[in-house]
Enzyme design. Structure first.
Site, PDB file in Angstrom:
ATOM      1  N   LYS A 232      37.875   6.764  39.908  1.00 38.57           N
ATOM      2  CA  LYS A 232      39.225   6.407  40.316  1.00 38.57           C
ATOM      3  C   LYS A 232      40.191   6.400  39.118  1.00 38.57           C
ATOM      4  O   LYS A 232      39.791   6.324  37.952  1.00 38.57           O
ATOM      5  CB  LYS A 232      39.226   5.029  40.989  1.00 38.57           C
ATOM      6  CG  LYS A 232      38.617   5.011  42.402  1.00 38.57           C
ATOM      7  CD  LYS A 232      39.571   5.588  43.419  1.00 38.57           C
ATOM      8  CE  LYS A 232      39.029   5.540  44.851  1.00 38.57           C
ATOM      9  NZ  LYS A 232      38.998   4.189  45.409  1.00 38.57           N
ATOM     10  N   ARG A 266      30.317   3.184  46.969  1.00 38.71           N
ATOM     11  CA  ARG A 266      30.666   4.560  47.331  1.00 38.71           C
ATOM     12  C   ARG A 266      30.777   5.372  46.044  1.00 38.71           C
ATOM     13  O   ARG A 266      31.551   5.018  45.147  1.00 38.71           O
ATOM     14  CB  ARG A 266      31.973   4.572  48.111  1.00 38.71           C
ATOM     15  CG  ARG A 266      32.368   5.918  48.707  1.00 38.71           C
ATOM     16  CD  ARG A 266      33.594   5.762  49.587  1.00 38.71           C
ATOM     17  NE  ARG A 266      33.979   7.007  50.222  1.00 38.71           N
ATOM     18  CZ  ARG A 266      34.835   7.877  49.704  1.00 38.71           C
ATOM     19  NH1 ARG A 266      35.407   7.619  48.528  1.00 38.71           N
ATOM     20  NH2 ARG A 266      35.148   8.986  50.351  1.00 38.71           N
TER      21      ARG A 266
END
Length: 297
Positions: A232, A266
């Protein structure tokens, strides 16, 4: 702040046909059926390549496979029909290949969720904070699970701009707990509901970092916590590195989140994530080492 998940007590989690104990840390593998994903665009756009990716991640230790048909970032419009075309036949193929595998579909649309569940999906991973309220009704209809995420009220596929919170963690708690309560009211089984702070969604880097260090407050609600941190932007900005250089930072954040009590992770890199989670489990005393001979022979 406590929630209906058990006021701090973690319980068994039921996903598909499987039951997971509170001490089991799960890896959710990402398989994007899109030509323009932010990480390695188009890698699993071809159906054969996507199915090969599923074979690989299962062999590397994935517990869940999360299949998505629309990138999170802004871009070309993907309507309901196209999202269904990208995901539903592939979900059916994965279900045929792996009858016991937990299959998740990454969607915010109830129409897609319904078709995905009919094809074999076990979990509706709603990354956009309950934008479509009918998604929980679909989960209840099919006996599926649902992920209740915090996106700060942003519409799907929009980026945050100068977002501000008096207390970002309290906002995350209020949002996810309200969605979990809505799912229960719709008829979703409590053991099939997860909450996700949704790093970077509706948040700047400072927000994502604070959510990470205070993750225990979400765990304390009793709901199982899912984190989606892999590669991210908050990792990239923390280290000032490009997308393809974020693995070490991702794994560090994964270890911290596991120690603080998150249960589902995830990820793009399955083997590495599995190793981190196994190490955390052994250090905590939840599992024995896989092999011990040093100093004993």
């Amino acid at each position: 702040m406590s929630g209906a998940g058990g006021a701090g007590e973690q319980r068994d989690m039921r996903l598909g046909r499987r039951v997971f104990r509170p001490d089991q840390l799960l890896v959710m593998a990402i398989v994007n059926r899109t030509p323009d994903s932010f990480y390695r665009p188009g890698m699993t756009w071809d159906p054969a390549a996507a199915l090969e990716r599923v074979h690989t991640v299962v062999a590397e230790g994935a517990d869940i496979v999360d299949i998505g048909g629309v990138p999170a970032r802004p871009g070309d419009d993907v309507d309901v029909r196209e999202e269904i075309r990208r995901t539903v036949p592939f979900i059916a193929a994965v279900r045929d290949a792996y009858p016991e595998l937990v299959i998740s579909v990454d969607t915010w649309r109830h129409e897609v969720g319904r078709e995905a569940c009919a094809a074999g999906a076990d979990l509706l991973n709603d990354s956009w904070g309950g934008w479509d309220a009918r998604l929980a009704e679909v989960a209840a209809e099919f006996g599926a699970g649902i992920v209740c995420s915090h996106a700060g009220g942003l519409p799907p596929r929009t980026r945050p701009f100068r977002v501000a919170y008096d207390d970002v963690v309290q906002d995350v708690l209020a949002g996810t707990l309200a969605l979990a309560a809505r799912a229960v009211a719709a008829g979703v089984e409590r053991e099939r509901i997860l909450i996700d702070p949704a790093h970077d969604f509706g948040k700047n880097t400072w927000h994502s970092l604070e959510v990470t260090r205070r993750l225990a407050e979400l765990v304390g609600t009793g709901w199982p916590v899912l984190v989606s941190m892999s590669n991210k932007d908050f990792i990239g900005e923390t280290l000032d590195v490009a997308v393809d250089e974020r693995l070490a930072g991702t794994l560090a954040a994964t270890a911290v989140s596991a120690w603080l009590g998150a249960r589902v992770f995830r990820a793009h890199h399955i083997r590495e994530t599995r190793h981190v989670l196994s190490t955390v489990s052994v250090i905590r005393g939840d599992a024995p080492p896989a092999r011990v001979v040093r100093g004993l022979a």
